[in-house]
Design a protein around this motif. Structure first.
Motif, PDB file in Angstrom:
ATOM      1  N   SER A 724      -8.476  10.051 -34.890  1.00 54.37           N
ATOM      2  CA  SER A 724      -7.791  11.263 -34.453  1.00 54.37           C
ATOM      3  C   SER A 724      -7.639  12.201 -35.646  1.00 54.37           C
ATOM      4  O   SER A 724      -6.969  11.857 -36.628  1.00 54.37           O
ATOM      5  N   VAL A 725      -8.265  13.352 -35.567  1.00 57.52           N
ATOM      6  CA  VAL A 725      -8.183  14.333 -36.647  1.00 57.52           C
ATOM      7  C   VAL A 725      -6.786  14.948 -36.634  1.00 57.52           C
ATOM      8  O   VAL A 725      -6.340  15.471 -35.611  1.00 57.52           O
ATOM      9  N   THR A 726      -6.096  14.895 -37.759  1.00 51.98           N
ATOM     10  CA  THR A 726      -4.721  15.394 -37.834  1.00 51.98           C
ATOM     11  C   THR A 726      -4.568  16.598 -38.760  1.00 51.98           C
ATOM     12  O   THR A 726      -3.556  17.291 -38.708  1.00 51.98           O
ATOM     13  N   VAL A 727      -5.557  16.837 -39.609  1.00 53.22           N
ATOM     14  CA  VAL A 727      -5.474  17.907 -40.613  1.00 53.22           C
ATOM     15  C   VAL A 727      -6.827  18.596 -40.684  1.00 53.22           C
ATOM     16  O   VAL A 727      -7.873  17.949 -40.556  1.00 53.22           O
ATOM     17  N   GLY A 728      -6.809  19.890 -40.917  1.00 51.90           N
ATOM     18  CA  GLY A 728      -8.063  20.609 -41.090  1.00 51.90           C
ATOM     19  C   GLY A 728      -7.827  22.054 -41.463  1.00 51.90           C
ATOM     20  O   GLY A 728      -6.685  22.461 -41.736  1.00 51.90           O
ATOM     21  N   PRO A 729      -8.884  22.859 -41.486  1.00 54.12           N
ATOM     22  CA  PRO A 729      -8.731  24.274 -41.818  1.00 54.12           C
ATOM     23  C   PRO A 729      -7.785  24.977 -40.843  1.00 54.12           C
ATOM     24  O   PRO A 729      -8.057  25.042 -39.643  1.00 54.12           O
ATOM     25  N   SER A 730      -6.672  25.486 -41.362  1.00 53.20           N
ATOM     26  CA  SER A 730      -5.674  26.157 -40.522  1.00 53.20           C
ATOM     27  C   SER A 730      -6.113  27.569 -40.165  1.00 53.20           C
ATOM     28  O   SER A 730      -5.578  28.191 -39.252  1.00 53.20           O
ATOM     29  N   THR A 731      -7.049  28.090 -40.900  1.00 53.75           N
ATOM     30  CA  THR A 731      -7.764  29.324 -40.600  1.00 53.75           C
ATOM     31  C   THR A 731      -9.009  29.302 -41.470  1.00 53.75           C
ATOM     32  O   THR A 731      -9.044  28.608 -42.489  1.00 53.75           O
ATOM     33  N   ARG A 732     -10.022  30.013 -41.055  1.00 57.33           N
ATOM     34  CA  ARG A 732     -11.173  30.268 -41.930  1.00 57.33           C
ATOM     35  C   ARG A 732     -11.291  31.785 -42.049  1.00 57.33           C
ATOM     36  O   ARG A 732     -11.427  32.473 -41.040  1.00 57.33           O
ATOM     37  N   ARG A 733     -11.232  32.291 -43.285  1.00 62.53           N
ATOM     38  CA  ARG A 733     -11.267  33.735 -43.515  1.00 62.53           C
ATOM     39  C   ARG A 733     -12.383  34.079 -44.485  1.00 62.53           C
ATOM     40  O   ARG A 733     -12.562  33.400 -45.503  1.00 62.53           O
ATOM     41  N   ILE A 734     -13.114  35.136 -44.167  1.00 59.28           N
ATOM     42  CA  ILE A 734     -14.150  35.648 -45.066  1.00 59.28           C
ATOM     43  C   ILE A 734     -13.994  37.162 -45.138  1.00 59.28           C
ATOM     44  O   ILE A 734     -14.104  37.859 -44.116  1.00 59.28           O
ATOM     45  N   VAL A 735     -13.722  37.661 -46.336  1.00 59.30           N
ATOM     46  CA  VAL A 735     -13.556  39.092 -46.554  1.00 59.30           C
ATOM     47  C   VAL A 735     -14.708  39.573 -47.430  1.00 59.30           C
ATOM     48  O   VAL A 735     -14.845  39.135 -48.572  1.00 59.30           O
ATOM     49  N   ASP A 736     -15.522  40.457 -46.877  1.00 60.65           N
ATOM     50  CA  ASP A 736     -16.679  41.010 -47.587  1.00 60.65           C
ATOM     51  C   ASP A 736     -16.373  42.471 -47.916  1.00 60.65           C
ATOM     52  O   ASP A 736     -16.258  43.306 -47.016  1.00 60.65           O
ATOM     53  N   PHE A 737     -16.215  42.768 -49.213  1.00 57.39           N
ATOM     54  CA  PHE A 737     -15.814  44.113 -49.598  1.00 57.39           C
ATOM     55  C   PHE A 737     -16.944  45.140 -49.455  1.00 57.39           C
ATOM     56  O   PHE A 737     -16.707  46.333 -49.634  1.00 57.39           O
ATOM     57  N   SER A 738     -18.129  44.701 -49.102  1.00 62.77           N
ATOM     58  CA  SER A 738     -19.186  45.661 -48.774  1.00 62.77           C
ATOM     59  C   SER A 738     -19.082  46.115 -47.320  1.00 62.77           C
ATOM     60  O   SER A 738     -19.739  47.079 -46.920  1.00 62.77           O
ATOM     61  N   ASP A 739     -18.249  45.420 -46.534  1.00 60.45           N
ATOM     62  CA  ASP A 739     -18.082  45.747 -45.113  1.00 60.45           C
ATOM     63  C   ASP A 739     -16.710  45.246 -44.666  1.00 60.45           C
ATOM     64  O   ASP A 739     -16.596  44.450 -43.745  1.00 60.45           O
TER      65      ASP A 739
END
Length: 796
Positions: A724-739
């Motif tokens: 049972s997976v109990t922990v993981g990425p709480s969000t995935r964020r990618i900020v590209d300053f070219s866009d």
């Protein structure tokens, strides 16, 4: 017959009326995403656009109005979560859940978080922007409490509404800070091993940092048994209705390594899965500033955020900011304890815990010069041998409100760094990138030193003073890197390089994720958003294939069954991927669990072995220990007249693994795919009730990823049919300053904590498929894809 028909018609009519009533009531309970609402204490009309995933985009004439609106909309989606968050630190869960949470309440009430919050609030500048805007946010929450609909959980559990205060904000940050720490779960266990078997048994544990091969580069008599502490603290955090912080990944790529010549920022903090999830996204736009952030429930400023100028996020530093001290009571007087200057009286803190449907519980907590006695806070620890907890968070000035305000309102890199320096605890790796091409990371925390011979991995001597802290380090000595010549910064909770020859102690995670991140970043110089998106969901272990080679080297190939040979063939061809259709991860993880069990459980005992499985030390030890023929742990002390060796234990564990998988998944090795055993369900506190599970929980889902890969979908090792997976990425964020207007995010379930909202679970399928959605910043696009809620200034 006519009478029967009439009865049927009446029954159907009643059912119809009930169904209509339920639908109407359900509509009444939903968050309000459009229309108009009168809101007090705002100067001008404030508009909130809720986009197609329920993210509020708040357009206000001034910052105070924006923060008041934020508090209101945050509360209408997450008031239940806010209520739980603020109750943990002061020990108030039992008021709503009863005796089942009494142990949690006793423990947290005694830590001193409340007292530290009071002290910090007394020192606040009540005219500062950080305070004034926080109060506006709280005003918005409280207006929703007064005028909005009570969450369905309030009605089911019976929660009395109370106004939120600035102390609630500080208490929430205090719980967050404690959940980051590992020492309280690990130090007692290591002390027991040392006391029972000697230091030679700890050579495999790499307490000197020798296991961290991939380090973050910087640009600078029968003794008392203590395992009860490890066991109790781990259990309390696991049973908490609010998820603890565990680990994280982040990397920030400088312009020279990106296709478009602009910084690309990536972050995915690893936190215990829950429903609702940890973060609430909101986008604020005023004439003074713009910010798109991820907010903890009940806190006014985001820990993760970005705008058009810069982006920031965090991972856990994993430094050791908790020390446990063995105190010495005065003979025949348990109210006094020994200090270097003679005996001193314990401070007594009296706490009353209210318990639903039961009498109050009164605590008299003893506090030494180091901190509260753990003996008063957890069950099973001998009161004749007091152990105190020294924690930097409650001992140093708490400036967390000003710090997080500064991070989210910085005008430049120097401002941002000043905000980082204000955080004494918890230890964080704060990651940064901006539109000017700067990248950086700074480790937060008030770091300190003991005398050279003091090993803080163990319970320390509290009486003599020789194990006390001797020096606090200036922030300039904290690990950091700004615009390094290798053109990226990263963190995966691994050990930073030494500063001035000093390798800072902590419970860092193994090199697996760090090694994979650096391998990928070093190999490419034309990164774009799509490539980073693929990388942040990468599930390949760069370490596991080497571990497999060492495991297989211990086997006698002539004594293997058909399925054993097939399992070995699968492992030999494995490249470390943990996709859902892979077979190798299923075999590998079963073998690893049984190797750990057969190696360590005989010395540690069943309960301490379970605690060992929950430590970072366990993860660190595997790769090195499986290759060490001379490890003392190989011998099973329970067997007489026989001394087991590495080959014996690894061979036994492999054969047991195959038998176990045959029982669980059948005799066809090709059918042992990872998706059948690696499962996640996002659990709501009320989802533990069978009748409510489908309403409040989200899932289950078959998932890829594994422990200590970039897509870090964590589970406890066990011999059960499923992980049972109990922990993981709480969000995935990618900020590209070219866009920047098309930067990406994704949440594990959804924005709203209201199970009747369309945004309660609408991101779950996308998240588990490795997909993203936009963090919208273009107003024209936002208006076209959103519903509109307008706050009208109301008379006070």
């Amino acid at each position: 017959m006519k009478k029967i028909k009439k009865i049927v018609v009446v029954v159907l009519s009643i059912l119809g009326i009930v169904a209509i009533a339920l639908v109407v009531y359900g509509m009444y309970l939903k968050p309000k995403y459009k229309g108009e609402i009168d809101l007090k204490n705002i100067k001008k009309e404030t508009t909130v656009y809720f986009d197609d995933f329920g993210v509020p985009h708040i357009y206000a004439d001034n910052a105070k109005d924006a923060m008041t609106a934020l508090g209101y909309v945050h509360a209408q989606d997450r008031l239940w979560q806010m209520e739980l968050m603020r109750r943990i630190a002061p020990g108030r869960l039992s008021e709503i859940f009863g005796k089942v949470t009494l142990k949690n309440d006793k423990f947290f009430a005694g830590l001193g978080i409340e007292e530290a919050s009071d002290k910090a609030i007394a020192a606040l500048d009540k005219n500062s922007p950080s305070y004034l805007l926080a109060m506006a946010y709280l005003d918005g929450i409280n207006q929703y409490i007064d005028e909005g609909v009570s969450p369905i959980e309030f009605q089911l559990v019976g929660v009395k509404k109370e106004k939120f205060t600035i102390k609630d904000v500080y208490n929430i940050f205090g719980y967050m800070a404690f959940s980051f720490a590992m020492a309280q779960k690990t130090d007692p266990l290591l002390t027991d091993i040392r006391n029972k078997y000697g230091m030679d048994y700890l050579k495999d544990f790499g307490l000197d940092g020798s296991l961290d091969k991939t380090i973050i580069k910087t640009a600078k008599e029968k003794p008392q048994e203590f395992a009860t502490i490890s066991k109790s603290v781990a259990a309390l955090l696991k049973q908490s209705p609010v998820a603890p912080f565990v680990g994280s990944n982040s990397w920030v790529i400088a312009p020279k390594k990106t296709k478009n010549g602009q910084v690309i920022f990536a972050n995915d903090p690893h936190i215990g899965f829950s429903q609702p999830g940890t973060w609430y996204e909101a986008h604020l736009v005023t004439p003074e500033f713009e910010l798109y952030g991820c907010y903890l429930a009940g806190t006014p400023y985001p820990l993760l955020g970005h705008n058009r100028e810069y982006a920031y996020g965090l991972t856990m530093f994993e430094n050791d900011d908790i020390d446990l001290y063995q105190e010495q009571n005065k003979a025949n007087d348990a109210n006094e304890y020994k200090t270097p200057n003679g005996f001193s009286e314990y401070e007594i803190r009296k706490k009353t815990i209210k318990v639903k449907d039961s009498s109050d519980v009164v605590l008299n907590i003893k506090v030494s010069r180091h901190g509260p006695l753990m003996n008063d806070l957890i069950d099973g620890l001998d009161h004749k041998n007091p152990v105190a907890m020294s924690w930097i968070y409650t001992q140093q000035p708490i400036q967390i409100l000003e710090a997080v305000y500064t991070l989210s309102h910085a005008k430049n890199k120097a401002d941002f760094q000043q905000g980082v320096s204000l955080i004494a605890a918890p230890g964080l790796n704060v990651m940064y990138g901006d539109a000017k091409g700067n990248v950086g990371w700074w480790a937060t925390g008030k770091l300190y030193k003991h005398n050279k011979k003091v090993d803080t991995h163990f319970i320390l001597d509290g009486a003599s003073g020789k194990d006390d802290i001797v020096e606090y380090l200036d922030f300039s000595k904290n690990p950091s890197a700004v615009n390094p010549d290798w053109n990226y910064v990263y963190s995966a909770n691994n050990q930073p390089e030494a500063i001035d020859g000093f390798l800072y102690p902590g419970y860092y995670l193994p090199e697996d994720r760090a090694k994979r991140i650096t391998q990928l970043l070093d190999s490419k110089s034309n990164w774009d958003k799509e490539a980073v998106g693929k990388m942040i969901t990468d599930d390949v272990s760069s370490v596991a294939p080497d571990v497999v080679s060492n495991l297989i080297s211990a086997l006698d190939g002539n004594s293997l069954s058909k399925n054993e040979k097939e399992a070995i063939a699968v492992l030999k061809s494995w490249k470390g991927a943990n996709n859902k259709d892979e077979v190798a991860p299923t075999i590998y993880n079963k073998w690893i669990y049984l190797y750990l069990k057969n190696t360590f459980e005989d010395e540690l005992g069943e309960e301490s072995f379970k605690q060992f499985l929950g430590t970072h030390i366990m993860k660190q030890i595997i790769a090195k220990q499986v290759a060490n023929d001379n490890s003392l742990w190989w011998d099973n002390i329970a067997t007489k007249n026989r001394k087991e060796n590495r080959k014996d234990i690894l061979s036994k564990s492999f054969k047991e693994a195959v038998v176990s998988l045959e029982k669980q998944l059948g005799n066809s090795v090709s059918g042992w795919t990872w998706n059948k055993v690696h499962i996640v369900e996002y659990n709501h506190p009320l989802g533990k009730i069978a009748a409510l599970r489908k309403i409040f929980n989200v899932g289950p889902f078959e998932v890829s990823g594994s422990n200590e890969v970039i897509n870090n979908q964590m589970f406890d090792f066990n011999n059960e049919a499923k992980y049972s997976v109990t922990v993981g990425p709480s969000t995935r964020r990618i900020v590209d300053f070219s866009d920047v207007e098309n930067s990406w995010s994704i949440l594990p379930t959804g924005q709203s904590g209201n199970p009747l909202s369309a945004h309660y679970r609408d991101q779950a399928e996308m998240y588990n498929a490795g997909k993203f959605r936009k963090m919208k910043m273009n107003k024209e696009e936002i208006v076209k894809t959103s519903t509109k809620l307008v706050f009208i200034p109301a008379e006070n």
